[in-house]
Write a protein that holds these residues in place. Structure first.
Motif, short mmCIF file in Angstrom:
data_model
loop_
_atom_site.label_atom_id
_atom_site.label_comp_id
_atom_site.label_asym_id
_atom_site.label_seq_id
_atom_site.Cartn_x
_atom_site.Cartn_y
_atom_site.Cartn_z
N LEU A 118 -6.85 -17.90 -33.34
CA LEU A 118 -5.42 -18.00 -33.05
C LEU A 118 -4.63 -18.17 -34.35
O LEU A 118 -3.59 -17.53 -34.55
N ALA A 119 -5.13 -19.03 -35.24
CA ALA A 119 -4.46 -19.23 -36.53
C ALA A 119 -4.43 -17.93 -37.34
O ALA A 119 -3.43 -17.62 -38.00
N MET A 120 -5.51 -17.16 -37.26
CA MET A 120 -5.56 -15.88 -37.97
C MET A 120 -4.58 -14.88 -37.37
O MET A 120 -4.00 -14.06 -38.09
N ALA A 121 -4.41 -14.92 -36.04
CA ALA A 121 -3.42 -14.05 -35.41
C ALA A 121 -2.01 -14.42 -35.87
O ALA A 121 -1.17 -13.53 -36.11
N PHE A 122 -1.75 -15.72 -35.99
CA PHE A 122 -0.45 -16.19 -36.49
C PHE A 122 -0.24 -15.73 -37.93
O PHE A 122 0.85 -15.29 -38.30
N ASP A 123 -1.30 -15.80 -38.73
CA ASP A 123 -1.23 -15.32 -40.12
C ASP A 123 -0.87 -13.85 -40.18
O ASP A 123 -0.01 -13.43 -40.96
N ARG A 124 -1.53 -13.02 -39.36
CA ARG A 124 -1.25 -11.57 -39.33
C ARG A 124 0.18 -11.31 -38.83
O ARG A 124 0.84 -10.38 -39.30
N TYR A 125 0.63 -12.12 -37.87
CA TYR A 125 1.99 -11.95 -37.35
C TYR A 125 3.03 -12.18 -38.45
O TYR A 125 3.96 -11.38 -38.62
N ILE A 126 2.85 -13.26 -39.21
CA ILE A 126 3.80 -13.55 -40.29
C ILE A 126 3.73 -12.48 -41.37
O ILE A 126 4.75 -12.02 -41.89
N ALA A 213 -6.20 -17.40 -26.06
CA ALA A 213 -6.27 -15.96 -25.81
C ALA A 213 -4.88 -15.41 -25.47
O ALA A 213 -4.51 -14.32 -25.96
N MET A 214 -4.11 -16.13 -24.66
CA MET A 214 -2.77 -15.66 -24.29
C MET A 214 -1.86 -15.59 -25.50
O MET A 214 -1.10 -14.62 -25.66
N LEU A 215 -1.93 -16.60 -26.38
CA LEU A 215 -1.09 -16.60 -27.57
C LEU A 215 -1.51 -15.50 -28.55
O LEU A 215 -0.66 -14.91 -29.24
N ILE A 216 -2.81 -15.22 -28.62
CA ILE A 216 -3.29 -14.13 -29.47
C ILE A 216 -2.77 -12.79 -28.95
O ILE A 216 -2.31 -11.94 -29.72
N VAL A 217 -2.85 -12.60 -27.63
CA VAL A 217 -2.34 -11.36 -27.02
C VAL A 217 -0.84 -11.23 -27.31
O VAL A 217 -0.34 -10.14 -27.66
N LEU A 218 -0.10 -12.33 -27.17
CA LEU A 218 1.34 -12.31 -27.45
C LEU A 218 1.60 -11.95 -28.92
O LEU A 218 2.47 -11.12 -29.22
N CYS A 248 -11.55 -6.80 -34.14
CA CYS A 248 -12.98 -6.67 -33.78
C CYS A 248 -13.61 -8.03 -33.51
O CYS A 248 -14.35 -8.21 -32.54
N VAL A 249 -13.30 -9.00 -34.38
CA VAL A 249 -13.86 -10.34 -34.22
C VAL A 249 -13.34 -11.01 -32.95
O VAL A 249 -14.09 -11.68 -32.23
N ILE A 250 -12.05 -10.80 -32.66
CA ILE A 250 -11.45 -11.38 -31.45
C ILE A 250 -12.16 -10.85 -30.20
O ILE A 250 -12.55 -11.61 -29.31
N LEU A 251 -12.31 -9.53 -30.12
CA LEU A 251 -12.95 -8.92 -28.95
C LEU A 251 -14.40 -9.38 -28.82
O LEU A 251 -14.88 -9.65 -27.71
N MET A 252 -15.09 -9.52 -29.95
CA MET A 252 -16.49 -9.94 -29.93
C MET A 252 -16.64 -11.39 -29.49
O MET A 252 -17.67 -11.79 -28.96
N PHE A 253 -15.60 -12.19 -29.68
CA PHE A 253 -15.63 -13.59 -29.28
C PHE A 253 -15.22 -13.78 -27.83
O PHE A 253 -15.92 -14.44 -27.04
N TYR A 254 -14.09 -13.17 -27.42
CA TYR A 254 -13.51 -13.49 -26.12
C TYR A 254 -14.15 -12.72 -24.96
O TYR A 254 -14.26 -13.28 -23.86
N ILE A 255 -14.55 -11.49 -25.17
CA ILE A 255 -15.14 -10.73 -24.05
C ILE A 255 -16.43 -11.38 -23.55
O ILE A 255 -16.58 -11.62 -22.34
#
Length: 320
Positions: A118-126, A213-218, A248-255
């Protein structure tokens, strides 16, 4: 130490039995497990070494990658050595305290990985949606607070599980049909009502993993919207490449996480030995592949990796 169904007892030790129904193949199953664990250790330690020693990689994105590598090492090292001992030496005996400790670190590292993603998703968003303020928002102080929040949240969610397990009374057996200590595997050995444990696990999955997961999708919804608004095709492709490894890492973790969650609670038609085998692969394959994914898809890490291997090759050539 076992007991009948009418006598309460508190097990001093548990016996991990491995994967039920595959006992004759345990020796051979352990070989690929061991190889994957060696690759996991080598890949994650090498990734940490590269990030720590290369000054240009001391940026928020790579700090989060190093956090993920640390969580991967914790998860695999907490489980795999004992699994190999069970498979190769039939050394399945584990004290009750050690079992709770292993269970604690497995679940803590799992929740920590989710929060790091989630923190990495926030990093990519910024980085993509507000690049001019990237260094202002993600300062060293902020990253340190994020790291502390990840550890604190994981501890606060998992510590009650230890309390719940210690309150249970056991009256069946101390044989654990698994290769490592997992919360619901232990709870199902109790003769008490485990409804609270079940519902706490569901609540934790929803509040922690589900919310992450919801925040990452957002975040990625906003990221993709920003990418497709970029004026040039080259800019869009460059932005997508910066997110490819993380996706890739997100999908490999959450699925697999979603699959295991529903399989354990509702998939009684799936044989137990398949679930246990997949559970073992889950603590090995993502930690093994994560450094490979980042090493191959991240240009800065790949360049440094090539330099490291070139240095090792030259040194070995000189020594020979």
């Amino acid at each position: 130490m076992s007991a009948d169904n009418h006598t309460d007892f508190y097990p001093v030790t548990y016996i991990l039995t491995g994967i039920p129904g595959t006992e004759v193949s345990h020796f051979w199953i352990a070989i690929p497990f061991c190889l994957m664990y060696v690759v996991t250790l080598f890949g994650n330690f090498l990734l940490l070494f590269i990030i720590l020693t290369e000054q240009s990689l001391h940026e928020p994105m790579y700090v989060f990658v190093s956090m993920l590598a640390t969580a991967d090492l914790l998860l695999s090292t907490t489980t795999v050595p004992k699994t190999l001992a069970v498979f190769w030496f039939r050394a399945g005996e584990i004290s009750f305290a050690a079992c709770l400790t292993q269970m604690f670190f497995i679940h803590v590292s799992f929740l920590a990985e989710s929060a790091i993603l989630l923190a990495m998703a926030f990093d990519r968003y910024i980085a993509i949606c507000d690049p001019l303020r990237y260094t202002i928002i993600l300062t060293k102080s902020v990253i340190g607070k994020i790291g502390l929040a990840i550890v604190t949240r994981s501890f606060c969610f998992i510590f009650p599980i230890i309390f719940l397990v210690k309150q249970l009374k056991f009256c069946r057996t101390n044989l654990l049909p698994h290769t490592y200590c997992e919360h619901m595997v232990i709870a199902r050995l109790a003769c008490d009502d485990i409804t609270v444990s079940i519902w706490y696990g569901i609540a934790m999955a929803i509040l922690a993993i589900g919310m992450d997961a919801m925040l990452i999708v957002l975040s990625y919804g906003l990221i993709l919207r920003a990418i497709f608004l970029l004026p040039s095709k080259d800019a869009r492709l460059k932005a997508l490449r910066t997110c490819s490894s993380h996706l890739c890492v997100i999908l490999m973790f959450y699925i697999p996480s979603i699959f295991f969650y529903f399989a354990h609670r509702f998939g009684h038609v799936i044989p137990g030995y398949i679930l246990i085998l997949l559970a073992n692969l889950y603590v090995l394959i993502p930690p093994m592949l994560n450094p490979i994914i980042y090493g191959v898809t991240t240009k800065e890490i790949l360049k440094r990796l090539i330099c490291v291997f070139h240095w090792w090759y030259r040194r070995s050539s000189l020594l020979s």
